[in-house]
Design a protein around this motif. Structure first.
Motif, PDB file in Angstrom:
ATOM      1  N   MET A   1       0.888  -1.258   0.193  1.00 42.23           N
ATOM      2  CA  MET A   1       0.501  -0.198  -0.501  1.00 42.23           C
ATOM      3  C   MET A   1       1.047   1.754   0.354  1.00 42.23           C
ATOM      4  O   MET A   1       2.004   1.020   0.868  1.00 42.23           O
ATOM      5  N   LYS A   2       0.204   2.198  -0.478  1.00 43.15           N
ATOM      6  CA  LYS A   2       1.518   3.804  -0.619  1.00 43.15           C
ATOM      7  C   LYS A   2       0.414   4.537   0.218  1.00 43.15           C
ATOM      8  O   LYS A   2      -0.743   4.210   0.247  1.00 43.15           O
ATOM      9  N   TYR A   3       1.587   5.643   0.376  1.00 42.78           N
ATOM     10  CA  TYR A   3       1.096   5.968   1.914  1.00 42.78           C
ATOM     11  C   TYR A   3       1.743   7.901   0.281  1.00 42.78           C
ATOM     12  O   TYR A   3       2.018   8.393   0.559  1.00 42.78           O
ATOM     13  N   ILE A   4      -0.121   7.987   0.386  1.00 45.04           N
ATOM     14  CA  ILE A   4       0.269   9.283  -0.676  1.00 45.04           C
ATOM     15  C   ILE A   4       0.092  11.082   0.862  1.00 45.04           C
ATOM     16  O   ILE A   4      -0.387  11.416   1.097  1.00 45.04           O
ATOM     17  N   ALA A   5       0.923  11.592  -0.056  1.00 43.78           N
ATOM     18  CA  ALA A   5       0.917  13.428   0.865  1.00 43.78           C
ATOM     19  C   ALA A   5       1.328  14.402  -0.291  1.00 43.78           C
ATOM     20  O   ALA A   5       1.479  13.478  -1.349  1.00 43.78           O
ATOM     21  N   GLU A   6       0.031  15.113  -0.313  1.00 42.60           N
ATOM     22  CA  GLU A   6       0.577  16.818  -0.690  1.00 42.60           C
ATOM     23  C   GLU A   6       0.988  17.975  -0.566  1.00 42.60           C
ATOM     24  O   GLU A   6       0.885  17.592   0.663  1.00 42.60           O
ATOM     25  N   ILE A   7       1.680  18.947  -0.456  1.00 46.42           N
ATOM     26  CA  ILE A   7       1.755  19.371  -0.399  1.00 46.42           C
ATOM     27  C   ILE A   7       1.477  20.493  -0.604  1.00 46.42           C
ATOM     28  O   ILE A   7       2.330  21.323  -1.854  1.00 46.42           O
ATOM     29  N   LEU A   8       1.502  21.580  -0.073  1.00 50.04           N
ATOM     30  CA  LEU A   8       0.861  23.308  -0.405  1.00 50.04           C
ATOM     31  C   LEU A   8       1.428  23.738   0.201  1.00 50.04           C
ATOM     32  O   LEU A   8       2.731  24.110   1.729  1.00 50.04           O
ATOM     33  N   THR A   9       2.181  24.969  -0.758  1.00 52.82           N
ATOM     34  CA  THR A   9       3.003  26.019   0.102  1.00 52.82           C
ATOM     35  C   THR A   9       2.016  27.528  -0.256  1.00 52.82           C
ATOM     36  O   THR A   9       1.620  27.447  -1.433  1.00 52.82           O
ATOM     37  N   ILE A  10       1.514  28.400   0.848  1.00 47.73           N
ATOM     38  CA  ILE A  10       1.413  29.141   0.310  1.00 47.73           C
ATOM     39  C   ILE A  10       1.632  30.727   0.448  1.00 47.73           C
ATOM     40  O   ILE A  10       2.389  31.181   1.535  1.00 47.73           O
ATOM     41  N   GLY A  11       1.981  31.216  -0.410  1.00 45.39           N
ATOM     42  CA  GLY A  11       3.311  32.951  -0.734  1.00 45.39           C
ATOM     43  C   GLY A  11       3.491  33.749  -1.752  1.00 45.39           C
ATOM     44  O   GLY A  11       3.684  32.983  -2.895  1.00 45.39           O
ATOM     45  N   ASN A  12       2.560  34.662  -2.282  1.00 41.99           N
ATOM     46  CA  ASN A  12       3.293  35.092  -3.392  1.00 41.99           C
ATOM     47  C   ASN A  12       4.804  35.413  -3.207  1.00 41.99           C
ATOM     48  O   ASN A  12       5.551  35.485  -4.240  1.00 41.99           O
ATOM     49  N   GLU A  13       5.481  35.676  -1.992  1.00 43.04           N
ATOM     50  CA  GLU A  13       6.809  35.877  -2.614  1.00 43.04           C
ATOM     51  C   GLU A  13       7.470  34.396  -3.172  1.00 43.04           C
ATOM     52  O   GLU A  13       8.996  34.695  -3.546  1.00 43.04           O
ATOM     53  N   ILE A  14       6.548  33.603  -2.697  1.00 42.44           N
ATOM     54  CA  ILE A  14       7.498  32.523  -3.870  1.00 42.44           C
ATOM     55  C   ILE A  14       6.979  31.897  -5.188  1.00 42.44           C
ATOM     56  O   ILE A  14       8.295  32.223  -5.788  1.00 42.44           O
ATOM     57  N   LEU A  15       6.117  32.811  -4.885  1.00 39.58           N
ATOM     58  CA  LEU A  15       5.567  32.730  -7.307  1.00 39.58           C
ATOM     59  C   LEU A  15       6.116  34.021  -7.927  1.00 39.58           C
ATOM     60  O   LEU A  15       6.666  33.637  -8.578  1.00 39.58           O
ATOM     61  N   SER A  16       6.647  35.006  -6.632  1.00 41.99           N
ATOM     62  CA  SER A  16       7.455  36.273  -7.148  1.00 41.99           C
ATOM     63  C   SER A  16       9.246  35.585  -7.695  1.00 41.99           C
ATOM     64  O   SER A  16       9.673  36.019  -8.406  1.00 41.99           O
ATOM     65  N   GLY A  17       9.496  34.279  -7.092  1.00 41.44           N
ATOM     66  CA  GLY A  17      10.435  33.701  -7.380  1.00 41.44           C
ATOM     67  C   GLY A  17      11.547  34.664  -6.338  1.00 41.44           C
ATOM     68  O   GLY A  17      12.766  34.471  -6.138  1.00 41.44           O
ATOM     69  N   ARG A  18      11.302  35.443  -5.444  1.00 40.29           N
ATOM     70  CA  ARG A  18      11.623  36.241  -5.012  1.00 40.29           C
ATOM     71  C   ARG A  18      12.526  35.425  -3.018  1.00 40.29           C
ATOM     72  O   ARG A  18      13.696  35.095  -2.804  1.00 40.29           O
ATOM     73  N   THR A  19      12.140  34.227  -3.400  1.00 38.33           N
ATOM     74  CA  THR A  19      11.867  32.864  -1.962  1.00 38.33           C
ATOM     75  C   THR A  19      12.293  31.699  -2.374  1.00 38.33           C
ATOM     76  O   THR A  19      10.863  31.722  -3.079  1.00 38.33           O
ATOM     77  N   ILE A  20      12.726  31.066  -2.557  1.00 37.67           N
ATOM     78  CA  ILE A  20      12.901  29.746  -2.438  1.00 37.67           C
ATOM     79  C   ILE A  20      12.257  28.783  -1.635  1.00 37.67           C
ATOM     80  O   ILE A  20      12.349  29.380  -0.964  1.00 37.67           O
ATOM     81  N   ASN A  21      11.699  28.091  -2.732  1.00 36.31           N
ATOM     82  CA  ASN A  21      10.571  27.016  -1.995  1.00 36.31           C
ATOM     83  C   ASN A  21      11.314  26.155  -0.757  1.00 36.31           C
ATOM     84  O   ASN A  21      11.361  24.948  -0.911  1.00 36.31           O
TER      85      ASN A  21
END
Lengths: 264, 264
Positions: A1-21
């Motif tokens: 059996m596989k145990y599946i995870a999803e990871i979410l990151t909330i933040g404009n600073e990641i999307l603009s590229g100023r912060t690396i995730n």
């Protein structure tokens, strides 16, 4: 059996590229180490529609757990808790326990509890606050349709503290598998030259084998060959990886490659 | 008018946390610098279903452009081109121009063109190969329902080379806006204390203001205050940011904060 995870990151600073995730990578490494497969990572803007959409979409894929980071602070653009409540169709309420924890932290410093500070106790109804030993905003833990959801703050040391607390005290989905990986670093072999052998070995051993090109394919080929897998039996997976490694070393010799390093 | 971009990353090594997703950050910074807003970043596994799903989902949100990286190499697990073809409902065919480029590169070294090497010329029908000056696998450029899609290789210097080629030679969606941002570094102010002022100033100036906590909220509060915005008129946006900055400096003084540094 596989145990599946999803990871979410909330933040404009990641999307603009100023912060690396790096938060997503840390969470991924930690979950991989305890036997989860991460199927998807998503980064969303600090906007209610976007946050609720990514939680809803992630839930619709029915993973075992969802871990988010970011957007739990006191400012106007910290909207993760509200977005999560919308996604779960639950009212956003002041969590009594969270409010007490937050009040206690400010009272220690003789600071009044303003609306912005109280905001960090707003959680979807039925959520459990997860103690944040490195900051103020607690994490948010809630189960929904059998999916365990954890929201952590975005400041890395707070995210790490809340994540460890969650794994130690709350997480119910415990994969009973061990994950192992090794890497072989080799020079003088092009990725395209070893590719057909890798395809065969993946089938033969049911392992994950990935070649990571490090040099210049044509002039100075250099590769990291990663072999990874998981099993309920530690000996069994170590043995399988070892057999596969021996086959790969034979292929490397045949292709006149030079092994630089081998990492367990 | 807003110019919306989405960024996709294909690769299990990102999902397991072993590799940090610096490709997505680089693409984000580059697109932000030419006036795009990045609305979503997604990381998908090296599996056909997952790859086609993330392209399809991204297309359904109708951004102006979609940029992916990873999964264009010669190995069995490089499946981005096929996944893209499935998402676009187009046949996967050998692109004549790409095949010629790839053949020329291997011929120079007296290397035969194997099936694995030819594979890098497989593209959705109608795609344009984007020259990869740093490696072999060309990028894939295709327009679909008015959305410009670029797939780049995952090796960072190859991704960068293909991205620059794309921006210089192919990209049709040219935002006519300039993006500017400044940062003020301040000590002695808690994020929760400045939060209500920030909310007001965001409304007053229609700018993006974000406080990034750097220290310890309670014992040694330290903040980066980022002010950013874009406009068709460079002077106008610089002026608006300057006025907002002056207001923030007044708030900082009022809250007894200390400005450490101010970055343009």
């Amino acid at each position: 059996m596989k145990y599946i995870a999803e990871i979410l990151t909330i933040g404009n600073e990641i999307l603009s590229g100023r912060t690396i995730n790096t938060n997503a990578s840390h969470i991924a490494r930690r979950l991989t180490s305890i036997g989860f497969n991460i199927r998807r990572m998503t980064v969303a803007m600090d906007e209610l529609n976007e946050i609720s959409a990514v939680f809803r979409e992630s839930l619709s894929r029915n993973p075992n757990i969802i871990i988010s980071s970011g957007g739990l602070g006191p400012t106007y653009d910290d909207k993760t808790s509200e977005g999560l409540a919308i996604a779960l169709n639950l009212p956003l309420v002041y969590n009594e326990l969270a409010l007490k924890q937050i009040q206690a932290k400010y009272e220690k410093l003789n600071l009044e509890i303003t609306e912005e500070r109280r905001k960090m106790a707003l959680m979807p109804k039925g959520a459990i606050p997860v103690e944040n030993e490195q900051g103020i905003a607690p994490g948010i833990y809630i189960e929904y349709n059998g999916v365990e959801i954890l929201s952590t703050p975005g400041v890395p040391r707070e995210m790490e503290a809340v994540l460890e607390q969650f794994i130690a005290k709350y997480l119910k989905t415990k994969p009973n598998v061990v994950y192992k990986e090794i890497s072989i670093f080799v020079e003088g072999i092009m990725e395209s030259a070893i590719a057909p052998y890798v395809t065969q070995l993946v089938k033969k051993y049911d392992l994950y084998i990935k070649t990571h090109p490090k040099g210049y394919e044509l002039s100075h080929p250099s590769l990291e060959i990663q072999i990874a897998g998981s099993s309920e039996n530690e000996k069994e997976i170590l043995n399988r990886i070892e057999l596969c490694k021996n086959d790969i070393i034979q292929v490397i010799n045949k292709l006149n490659g030079k092994i630089i390093e081998s990492q367990q």
